[in-house]
Design a protein around this motif. Sequence first.
Motif, PDB file in Angstrom:
ATOM      1  N   ARG A  43       0.842  -1.199   0.000  1.00 47.69           N
ATOM      2  CA  ARG A  43       0.000   0.000   0.000  1.00 47.69           C
ATOM      3  C   ARG A  43       0.876   1.248   0.000  1.00 47.69           C
ATOM      4  N   SER A  97       1.307   4.330  -2.993  1.00 49.10           N
ATOM      5  CA  SER A  97       0.962   5.732  -2.792  1.00 49.10           C
ATOM      6  C   SER A  97       2.152   6.688  -2.857  1.00 49.10           C
ATOM      7  N   GLU A 140      -3.344   9.280   5.026  1.00 47.00           N
ATOM      8  CA  GLU A 140      -3.835   8.472   3.905  1.00 47.00           C
ATOM      9  C   GLU A 140      -3.920   6.995   4.270  1.00 47.00           C
ATOM     10  N   TRP A 141      -2.934   6.521   5.003  1.00 41.40           N
ATOM     11  CA  TRP A 141      -2.881   5.107   5.351  1.00 41.40           C
ATOM     12  C   TRP A 141      -3.775   4.768   6.534  1.00 41.40           C
TER      13      TRP A 141
END
Length: 153
Positions: free
Chosen positions: A54, A58, A73-74
């Motif tokens: 992930r 990004s 975001e995570w």
Amino acid sequence: MTLKPPGRKQSAKRETKEEIAADAWRRMFSFFIGTRAQRNRALEKFNLTPNDARALHSLDAEEGRPMRELAEEWGCDASNATGMVDRLEKQGLAERRGVTTDRRVKLVVLTRLGLQTRTALQRTLYEPPPELMTLSRSELAAFRDAVAQLPEA
């Protein structure tokens, strides 16, 4: 182990849009969970965790991102984001760069190896599971066209 969604009950009443959406989502989610082994093999090939993948997805090789923005975001706290970036740095996939205007801020960017790894990982992860190939060409085209209407993450 393959997860099979429970069969739908045949009903005389017409299904609502919400019921159809819930059934479609349950089936997609069950399929995704049931094909986890294929994704795990891809991640193992590159010595990555799902969170590492992930993070790779990004990050950018040109434009750095501050840790606070990445943690947001995570969906994790700053210490978790730091650990994820530490793992990527250790493998030579990402690096922290200072900002000339504020030495307290570090921007995280992909290295050349990180960009190559992300490209290879995506190619591997995007290989369709064999179970998907049991659908006919027209069923696959209809499925693709339907999911193409959804916004990309």
